[in-house]
Motif scaffolding. Structure first.
Motif, mmCIF file in Angstrom:
data_model
loop_
_atom_site.group_PDB
_atom_site.id
_atom_site.type_symbol
_atom_site.label_atom_id
_atom_site.label_comp_id
_atom_site.label_asym_id
_atom_site.label_seq_id
_atom_site.Cartn_x
_atom_site.Cartn_y
_atom_site.Cartn_z
ATOM 1 N N MET A 54 -7.230 -9.389 -46.151
ATOM 2 C CA MET A 54 -8.383 -10.222 -46.482
ATOM 3 C C MET A 54 -7.953 -11.628 -46.927
ATOM 4 S SD MET A 54 -10.873 -8.438 -45.570
ATOM 5 C CE MET A 54 -9.731 -7.763 -44.343
ATOM 6 N N ALA B 33 -13.906 -10.897 -44.620
ATOM 7 C CA ALA B 33 -14.277 -10.283 -45.896
ATOM 8 C C ALA B 33 -15.681 -10.717 -46.303
ATOM 9 C CB ALA B 33 -13.264 -10.671 -46.973
ATOM 10 N N MET C 45 -10.237 -10.448 -51.613
ATOM 11 C CA MET C 45 -10.973 -9.188 -51.536
ATOM 12 C C MET C 45 -11.639 -8.887 -52.873
ATOM 13 S SD MET C 45 -11.295 -5.756 -52.212
ATOM 14 C CE MET C 45 -9.740 -5.218 -52.903
#
Length: 625
Positions: free
Chosen positions: A379, A386, A424
């Motif tokens: 991510m 994301a 993330m």
């Protein structure tokens, strides 16, 4: 009649013929023993009385033995209880025969009657026990340089049952050498010929003296702390370590070699598992329509398994990966058949229209939202993905839940959302903020935040195990890294109970005990495999990954932490956020994705939206200081 039934009948007939023979033999032996083992000394009238009794005894004994199931024992596995039942059957069968013989006038001397009973017990019971005793003797005296030398920990019911099963099974080629038990009253005694040699403090010494290669932990009733303390000693011995799964195996009579499993790293955490409030969760889920997004993933699939136990009206599994969805679907069908109404929807939460359509058509009352991208380094490299999956996917499900009357929405969050140092974690924190903004909604929203899940897809434990299987090395990003861990079932149960007790805008946190050093985790996994760290398997440090910090936090603000009915679950109250504010931020994110902004621009934008989002080096420098 099929072949199996025919073989069983033939076997029963053969044993009945053997009983007839041993009854005749026992009678002859009883008369010989009474009269000095001389046929010439046996009076004619005694022989005549015995011949009068023999056919009556034979018929009545065979009938009585059939009624007492004496022809249904498996001779290889007879137990002490079986032997006791055999003795009772022989004695009563003999008394019935003797009584019937007296009625027809067969009157043997009392000394011959007594000796006849003794020899009947010896022959009829001994015949049935011979095979078991013979195989036990062979296994206890079988030595081989290449076989396992085994130590059992626990001389209780489970250990005793396991030893008995060991001597009657061919599933393991090995030699039981000794037993360890902390009860001093059992020391210097023997179980099935195996010595109980002392307590846990003698494990290292006896492993060396007896050249032990495998240790079996046979105390399924031990607490998590007791198990960890003993396994901490065992893992230093370089032996393979295995254990019985649980006490329910004892209740079901399933303590056997096939139930032994390798010791898992979660056995070393030393924390008792979370106990689920069954009544609370049952009232929350029973006869409800429940949806799980990301239902094919590690957490999602376990949620489905746990939810199915509470009898939902219908369970809806939504996932964009058909293989995972198919696997959990088939597993639940095998387990519940037609008892569980199951619906599988292949869809992505990124697709707004498809998400709305599924929720509108299936009308769930409860949604567990587990669909998300979770891999930190990936991510960091693909922040726009994301945003699409974690942020907008969550927003689509949230709006669908409100639009179509979902009563409760439970989102799976992460400890990485607390003071995030990676993209993330920042997206998951923003998702929590989306839930905080739904202050006037008819749907109750909450989030459940927990740490790393042992054994989940992409987690560190499966990676380490694969590296050990390949001969190493194990790769660590940094030997100082500390993480909180929990098992997949614990994570799912926490989500269910938190969802049941949740009120609007709450974030739930699990008391996960002491954090674990990843270096210790790696070393323990090597030792549990019977190998030595740094000698058999090397551990290499490769440097922190993008967005990774040395420790994880579970809470944002400890002073606002509230207890719940479950002593392991806490709730952190969140302040409300105006929905207009969230909508403005969503528009900015959408524009950044549409115009294909650079990764740096997207990360900078997210930092402006999530005030607690900091660069990992800022946090790590504080830890190092």
């Amino acid at each position: 009649m099929n072949l199996k039934a025919l073989m069983q009948k033939n076997q029963m007939f053969i044993i009945m013929m053997l009983d007839c023979l041993v009854m005749s033999f026992s009678g002859v032996l009883a008369m010989l023993a009474r009269f000095d083992f001389s046929f010439a000394s046996v009076p004619e009238w005694v022989i005549q009385e015995w011949l009068k009794l023999l056919p009556i005894q034979t018929v009545l004994t065979l009938v009585f033995f059939c009624w007492r199931k004496m022809y249904h024992y498996i001779w290889r596995t007879v137990s002490a209880v079986d032997v006791a039942n055999m003795v009772v059957s022989v004695c009563f069968g003999y008394l019935i025969s003797l009584t019937a013989g007296l009625v027809v006038g067969a009157n043997l001397p009392r000394s011959v009657c007594f000796l006849l009973l003794v020899f009947l017990l010896m022959t009829q019971v001994g015949m049935r026990c011979f095979l078991r005793f013979y195989e036990t003797f062979l296994r206890s005296h079988r030595h081989c340089e290449a076989q396992e030398r085994i130590m059992i920990i626990g001389a209780g019911d489970a250990g005793q049952a396991l030893i008995r099963e060991f001597f009657s099974s061919e599933k393991i080629i090995g030699e039981l050498c000794c037993i360890i038990d902390d009860n001093p009253e059992k020391w210097n005694k023997r179980l099935n010929g195996i010595p109980v040699v002392g307590g846990r403090d003698r494990i290292p010494e006896l492993v060396s003296v007896e050249h032990i290669t495998q240790i079996i932990f046979a105390i399924p009733s031990a607490t998590a702390q007791e198990k960890r303390d003993i396994l901490d000693i065992c893992k230093m011995t370089k032996c393979k370590i295995r254990s019985l799964p649980g006490i329910y195996q004892m209740v079901n009579g399933e303590v056997e070699l096939s139930t032994i499993k390798s010791v898992q790293v979660e056995d070393l955490l030393g924390r008792d598992p979370v106990k689920l409030n069954m009544e609370l969760v049952s009232g929350f889920l029973h006869d409800k329509v429940v949806m799980v997004t990301g239902g094919g993933g590690s957490i999602g699939s376990e949620l489905c398994r746990q939810i199915a136990k509470f009898g939902p009206k219908r369970l809806i599994i939504l996932d964009n990966y058909e293989n995972n969805a198919y696997e959990i679907q088939q597993e639940l069908i095998r387990t519940y058949g037609n008892e569980l109404e199951l619906c599988v929807e292949i869809a992505s939460v990124r697709d707004k229209l498809r998400t709305y359509e599924v929720v509108r058509r299936t009308r769930p009352e409860v949604i567990f939202h587990a669909a998300a991208h979770k891999h930190v380094p990936l991510m960091e490299a693909c922040p726009s993905e994301a945003i699409k999956n974690n942020v907008f996917g969550t927003y689509h499900v949230v709006r669908a839940a409100e639009k179509f009357g979902v009563k409760k929405f439970v989102m799976i969050s992460t400890d990485k959302a607390v003071n995030p140092t990676n993209f993330m974690g920042a997206t998951k924190r923003f998702c929590e903020m989306i839930l905080q903004s739904r202050v006037n909604s008819d749907t109750e929203f909450c989030a459940v935040r927990f740490g790393n899940v042992l054994g989940s897809n992409g987690s560190v434990v499966p990676l380490f195990k694969k590296q050990i299987e390949n001969g190493g090395p194990i790769t660590l990003t940094d030997k100082r890294i500390i993480r909180y861990f929990m098992t997949i079932p614990e994570a799912a149960q926490l989500v269910l109970e938190a969802g049941a007790m949740a009120k609007q805008n709450q974030v739930f946190v699990l008391d996960m005990g002491e954090p674990v050093k990843i270096l210790d985790l790696a070393e323990n996994l090597i030792r549990l495999s019977g190998l030595e760290p740094y000698r058999d398997i090397q551990i290499q440090e490769i440097g922190l990954r993008p967005g990774e910090k040395l420790y994880e936090e579970l809470l944002m603000n400890n002073e606002h932490l509230l207890k719940t009915e479950n002593e392991k679950i806490f709730v952190e109250e969140q302040s409300g956020i105006h929905p207009d504010e969230i909508m403005r931020e969503l528009i900015r994110l959408d524009e950044a994705v549409i115009r294909e902004s650079s990764n740096e621009e997207i990360i900078a934008l997210m930092k402006s939206m999530v005030p607690t989002y900091h660069a990992p080096q800022e946090v790590n420098e504080l830890v190092e200081a």
